[in-house]
Write a protein that holds these residues in place. Structure first.
Motif, short mmCIF file in Angstrom:
data_model
loop_
_atom_site.label_atom_id
_atom_site.label_comp_id
_atom_site.label_asym_id
_atom_site.label_seq_id
_atom_site.Cartn_x
_atom_site.Cartn_y
_atom_site.Cartn_z
N GLU A 1 4.73 -2.80 9.21
CA GLU A 1 4.50 -3.90 8.30
C GLU A 1 4.50 -3.32 6.89
O GLU A 1 4.37 -2.11 6.72
N THR A 2 4.63 -4.17 5.87
CA THR A 2 4.65 -3.70 4.50
C THR A 2 3.35 -2.98 4.17
O THR A 2 2.27 -3.47 4.47
N LYS A 3 3.48 -1.80 3.55
CA LYS A 3 2.31 -1.01 3.18
C LYS A 3 2.36 -0.77 1.67
O LYS A 3 3.35 -0.31 1.14
N ASP A 4 1.26 -1.13 0.99
CA ASP A 4 1.11 -0.96 -0.45
C ASP A 4 0.15 0.18 -0.74
O ASP A 4 -1.01 0.13 -0.33
N LEU B 1 6.09 0.36 0.79
CA LEU B 1 7.02 0.69 1.86
C LEU B 1 7.20 -0.52 2.75
O LEU B 1 6.22 -1.14 3.17
N LYS B 2 8.45 -0.87 3.05
CA LYS B 2 8.75 -2.03 3.89
C LYS B 2 9.36 -1.55 5.21
O LYS B 2 10.03 -0.51 5.25
N PRO B 3 9.16 -2.32 6.27
CA PRO B 3 9.67 -1.89 7.59
C PRO B 3 11.18 -1.72 7.66
O PRO B 3 11.68 -0.98 8.49
N ASP B 4 11.93 -2.37 6.77
CA ASP B 4 13.39 -2.27 6.81
C ASP B 4 13.93 -1.01 6.13
O ASP B 4 15.14 -0.85 5.99
N GLY B 5 13.03 -0.12 5.67
CA GLY B 5 13.46 1.13 5.06
C GLY B 5 13.61 1.07 3.55
O GLY B 5 14.03 2.04 2.93
#
Length: 119
Positions: A34-37, A58-62
């Motif tokens: 999941e998105t991590k800030d 960071l987003k799961p799609d790279g």
């Protein structure tokens, strides 16, 4: 007789090569499902006049968004390898490396800045 001694001499080499391969496969210390800030850990409150803190999303799609301070954010991609995160951006032709300390903390190798996961 020669065939047996030849096989016996190759067995240790095969076992060593297999062991090196297994040891060489390192597990990443961070999974992004999941998105991590991550935000810079700072003692001073950030204001618009003083510029902003470092921020990495960071987003799961790279894909990743990185703000080095201030209000300019760069879009890029990231790769996680073991305990390192490598972020590459096209806008500033930059590349940034972060060390994964734990699931909730990372540290910029370029600036020495500690970032903490937003909860």
């Amino acid at each position: 007789m020669k065939k047996k001694s030849l096989k016996a001499s190759w067995l240790p080499i095969v076992v060593i090569m297999f062991s090196i391969t297994i040891i060489g496969c390192k597990k990443d210390k961070l999974d992004v499902n999941e998105t991590k800030d991550y935000f810079e850990v700072t003692e001073k409150p950030q204001t618009d006049l003083a510029g902003g803190a470092m921020h990495l999303m960071l987003k799961p799609d790279g894909t990743a968004d990185i703000t080095l301070g201030g209000d300019v954010s760069y879009r890029g991609t990231y790769k996680i390898s073991g305990s390192k995160i490598k972020v590459k951006t096209d806008q500033d032709s930059g590349s940034y490396t972060f060390e994964i300390i734990s699931e909730s903390q990372i540290k910029s190798k370029d600036y020495g800045t500690l970032l903490k996961l937003k909860e």
